[in-house]
Design a protein around this motif. Structure first.
Motif, mmCIF file in Angstrom:
data_model
loop_
_atom_site.group_PDB
_atom_site.id
_atom_site.type_symbol
_atom_site.label_atom_id
_atom_site.label_comp_id
_atom_site.label_asym_id
_atom_site.label_seq_id
_atom_site.Cartn_x
_atom_site.Cartn_y
_atom_site.Cartn_z
ATOM 1 N N GLN A 99 0.856 -1.183 0.000
ATOM 2 C CA GLN A 99 0.000 0.000 0.000
ATOM 3 C C GLN A 99 0.893 1.233 0.000
ATOM 4 O O GLN A 99 1.587 1.494 0.983
ATOM 5 N N PHE A 100 0.867 1.995 -1.081
ATOM 6 C CA PHE A 100 1.676 3.201 -1.137
ATOM 7 C C PHE A 100 1.125 4.263 -0.195
ATOM 8 O O PHE A 100 -0.074 4.390 -0.003
ATOM 9 N N ASN A 101 2.021 5.045 0.380
ATOM 10 C CA ASN A 101 1.603 6.145 1.236
ATOM 11 C C ASN A 101 1.219 7.354 0.395
ATOM 12 O O ASN A 101 0.335 8.115 0.741
ATOM 13 N N GLY A 102 1.909 7.555 -0.715
ATOM 14 C CA GLY A 102 1.600 8.684 -1.584
ATOM 15 C C GLY A 102 0.327 8.428 -2.375
ATOM 16 O O GLY A 102 -0.208 7.322 -2.381
ATOM 17 N N THR A 103 -0.131 9.480 -3.059
ATOM 18 C CA THR A 103 -1.320 9.341 -3.909
ATOM 19 C C THR A 103 -0.868 8.737 -5.224
ATOM 20 O O THR A 103 0.008 9.289 -5.894
ATOM 21 N N GLN A 104 -1.476 7.613 -5.600
ATOM 22 C CA GLN A 104 -1.033 6.949 -6.823
ATOM 23 C C GLN A 104 -1.694 7.540 -8.054
ATOM 24 O O GLN A 104 -2.860 7.902 -8.022
ATOM 25 N N TYR A 105 -0.965 7.570 -9.150
ATOM 26 C CA TYR A 105 -1.570 7.864 -10.437
ATOM 27 C C TYR A 105 -2.231 6.567 -10.899
ATOM 28 O O TYR A 105 -1.575 5.535 -10.951
ATOM 29 N N PRO A 106 -3.517 6.586 -11.181
ATOM 30 C CA PRO A 106 -4.228 5.333 -11.453
ATOM 31 C C PRO A 106 -3.696 4.556 -12.659
ATOM 32 O O PRO A 106 -3.715 3.346 -12.659
ATOM 33 N N ASP A 107 -3.201 5.238 -13.662
ATOM 34 C CA ASP A 107 -2.700 4.549 -14.847
ATOM 35 C C ASP A 107 -1.362 5.179 -15.205
ATOM 36 O O ASP A 107 -1.273 6.001 -16.111
ATOM 37 N N PRO A 108 -0.307 4.806 -14.482
ATOM 38 C CA PRO A 108 0.951 5.551 -14.615
ATOM 39 C C PRO A 108 1.485 5.590 -16.041
ATOM 40 O O PRO A 108 1.602 4.560 -16.699
ATOM 41 N N GLN A 109 1.792 6.790 -16.487
ATOM 42 C CA GLN A 109 2.368 6.987 -17.812
ATOM 43 C C GLN A 109 3.816 7.429 -17.640
ATOM 44 O O GLN A 109 4.231 7.798 -16.554
ATOM 45 N N LEU A 110 4.528 7.404 -18.747
ATOM 46 C CA LEU A 110 5.883 7.945 -18.703
ATOM 47 C C LEU A 110 5.793 9.405 -18.270
ATOM 48 O O LEU A 110 4.978 10.160 -18.803
ATOM 49 N N ALA A 111 6.602 9.799 -17.313
ATOM 50 C CA ALA A 111 6.565 11.183 -16.833
ATOM 51 C C ALA A 111 6.952 12.107 -17.981
ATOM 52 O O ALA A 111 7.868 11.812 -18.740
ATOM 53 N N PRO A 112 6.230 13.230 -18.126
ATOM 54 C CA PRO A 112 6.562 14.159 -19.208
ATOM 55 C C PRO A 112 8.039 14.533 -19.158
ATOM 56 O O PRO A 112 8.533 14.963 -18.116
ATOM 57 N N ASP A 113 8.720 14.358 -20.264
ATOM 58 C CA ASP A 113 10.156 14.627 -20.287
ATOM 59 C C ASP A 113 10.408 16.128 -20.313
ATOM 60 O O ASP A 113 9.576 16.895 -20.799
ATOM 61 N N PHE A 114 11.514 16.535 -19.773
ATOM 62 C CA PHE A 114 11.908 17.936 -19.881
ATOM 63 C C PHE A 114 13.404 18.035 -19.715
ATOM 64 O O PHE A 114 14.065 17.111 -19.214
ATOM 65 N N GLU A 115 13.935 19.182 -20.119
ATOM 66 C CA GLU A 115 15.369 19.437 -19.996
ATOM 67 C C GLU A 115 15.530 20.838 -19.408
ATOM 68 O O GLU A 115 15.014 21.800 -19.959
ATOM 69 N N LEU A 116 16.193 20.920 -18.285
ATOM 70 C CA LEU A 116 16.406 22.226 -17.653
ATOM 71 C C LEU A 116 17.866 22.349 -17.249
ATOM 72 O O LEU A 116 18.632 21.385 -17.350
ATOM 73 N N THR A 117 18.235 23.515 -16.771
ATOM 74 C CA THR A 117 19.626 23.727 -16.342
ATOM 75 C C THR A 117 19.726 23.462 -14.857
ATOM 76 O O THR A 117 18.998 24.057 -14.057
ATOM 77 N N ALA A 118 20.647 22.589 -14.481
ATOM 78 C CA ALA A 118 20.846 22.284 -13.071
ATOM 79 C C ALA A 118 21.864 23.250 -12.476
ATOM 80 O O ALA A 118 22.717 23.777 -13.175
ATOM 81 N N THR A 119 21.751 23.421 -11.177
ATOM 82 C CA THR A 119 22.639 24.375 -10.531
ATOM 83 C C THR A 119 24.066 23.871 -10.433
ATOM 84 O O THR A 119 24.966 24.628 -10.080
ATOM 85 N N ASN A 120 24.290 22.600 -10.758
ATOM 86 C CA ASN A 120 25.682 22.152 -10.793
ATOM 87 C C ASN A 120 26.297 22.448 -12.164
ATOM 88 O O ASN A 120 27.385 21.994 -12.477
ATOM 89 N N GLY A 121 25.587 23.220 -12.975
ATOM 90 C CA GLY A 121 26.120 23.664 -14.256
ATOM 91 C C GLY A 121 25.747 22.761 -15.420
ATOM 92 O O GLY A 121 25.897 23.136 -16.581
ATOM 93 N N GLU A 122 25.228 21.556 -15.107
ATOM 94 C CA GLU A 122 24.907 20.628 -16.201
ATOM 95 C C GLU A 122 23.469 20.808 -16.664
ATOM 96 O O GLU A 122 22.669 21.421 -15.992
ATOM 97 N N ARG A 123 23.181 20.234 -17.824
ATOM 98 C CA ARG A 123 21.798 20.184 -18.273
ATOM 99 C C ARG A 123 21.197 18.935 -17.644
ATOM 100 O O ARG A 123 21.860 17.894 -17.519
ATOM 101 N N PHE A 124 19.971 19.033 -17.221
ATOM 102 C CA PHE A 124 19.293 17.908 -16.578
ATOM 103 C C PHE A 124 18.135 17.488 -17.457
ATOM 104 O O PHE A 124 17.245 18.285 -17.744
#
Lengths: 147, 207
Positions: free
Chosen positions: B38-63
């Motif tokens: 039993q998960f403690n968090g709220t479950q997504y009923p039909d889990p999909q691939l998380a929307p992809d994104f690319e941002l700048t991380a504070t360690n200087g790399e692209r994430f």
């Protein structure tokens, strides 16, 4: 003898009853368990939490504050509405007569706006709180980690 | 009923009763084994691939989110000028990372700013690493950040507080999102969820 005895009793009773009166009038505010959250860097914002207790028979209001450690000090309230976090600037936080108000994470806090330097656990922070009736109260607040 | 040597009938409850007990016990064991976690968090009923994104991380790399497969990724949207909710959430993230011990290098906690104007990479980096060195701050161009918020259903809005020295504050959704090692958006946690609850779920997903 009998009558003077009655008079004496009435006299003593009246005296006692007047002594049971309301006591000093006005608010009597004290601050308990004040603590400040750490702030990672100068220029950041911080929050000070505490309990305000009013033992008096009149309400008072916390209307603001000052600190040499921050550019400005204001009373704010965090509210969560359907998962969205919002904040409100509170002009006056009422402490009811014979009552208390808790300033704690997720609710009311005394916000430090623009701290002059980072605040680390173990530091002490001088802060003056302004109350509408009770006037100014000076505190030394401990910085500590969130439990 | 069996006949004993002396010929008297004697019930033999022990053997058959014992067998029933064993059967019941076995079924019970099967049932508990079949009960899913039993998960403690709220479950997504039909889990999909998380929307992809690319941002700048504070360690200087692209994430890039897609590159994090194999890791559990926890995401929170906030800003550094926030005096209360964001520091509380990051302090809880620190407790989660500390609670994971060695498994912490299989988990990424990212703090995505909703205030790119004030949260420069330096400000953001100093802020998140003060809580825990493994927390990554993510920022980017306003339109990049807006796109990520939209993909995750995050509300964020600047509000000027009249008569306040804060300038403006940002009202924002305060949920934490969990992406599993296969890259699916699995769970979300309300503000104030205990680190222990989050840890339990992560440990289950790390297997």
């Amino acid at each position: 003898m009998h009558r003077s005895f009655i008079i004496a009793i009435v006299f003593v009773a009246t005296l006692s009853l007047s002594a049971c009166g309301a006591g000093p009038s006005g608010p009597q505010v004290s601050v308990e368990d004040a603590w400040s959250r750490p702030v990672p860097a100068a220029g950041g914002n911080g929050a000070v939490f505490m309990r305000l207790v009013n033992g008096g028979n009149e309400a008072d209001q916390l209307v603001g504050g000052e600190s040499p450690a921050a550019g400005a000090v204001e009373v704010h309230k965090t509210t969560m509405e359907a998962g969205v976090m919002k904040m409100e600037h509170i002009a006056g936080l009422e402490i009811p007569a014979k009552g208390k108000v808790s300033l704690e994470p997720g609710g009311y806090h005394v916000m430090l706006i623009g701290v002059n330097q980072a605040l680390q656990p173990g530091d002490t922070l001088p802060i003056t709180l302004n109350f509408e009736k009770s006037g100014e109260m000076q505190l030394e607040v401990q910085v500590r980690e969130v439990k | 009923m069996v006949k004993t040597r002396s010929g008297a009938n004697q019930p033999k409850p022990t053997a058959s009763f014992g067998r029933w007990l064993a059967l019941v016990g076995f079924i019970a064991l099967l049932l508990t084994a079949c009960q899913s976690y039993q998960f403690n968090g709220t479950q997504y009923p039909d889990p999909q691939l998380a929307p992809d994104f690319e941002l700048t991380a504070t360690n200087g790399e692209r994430f890039q989110l897609r590159d994090q497969q194999g890791q559990v990724v926890l995401m929170f949207f906030g800003y550094t000028s926030c005096p209360d909710v964001c520091p509380t959430t990051l302090a809880e993230a620190k407790r989660v990372l500390e609670g994971l011990g060695e498994d912490a290098d299989r988990v990424k906690f990212v703090f995505i700013t909703v205030d790119p104007e004030r949260d420069t990479p330096e400000v953001l980096g100093t802020y998140v690493t003060a809580f825990h060195p493994a927390i990554l701050g993510l920022t980017g161009a306003p339109h990049e950040l807006a796109a990520v918020r939209q993909a995750y259903g995050i509300f964020a809005e600047n509000e000027v507080l009249e008569g306040s020295a804060t300038g403006y504050i940002v009202n924002h959704t305060a949920r934490t999102f969990l992406v599993d090692p296969e890259g699916h958006l699995r769970l979300s946690y309300a503000y104030g969820t205990s680190p222990e609850d989050v840890l339990e779920d992560i440990r289950h997903l790390l297997g």
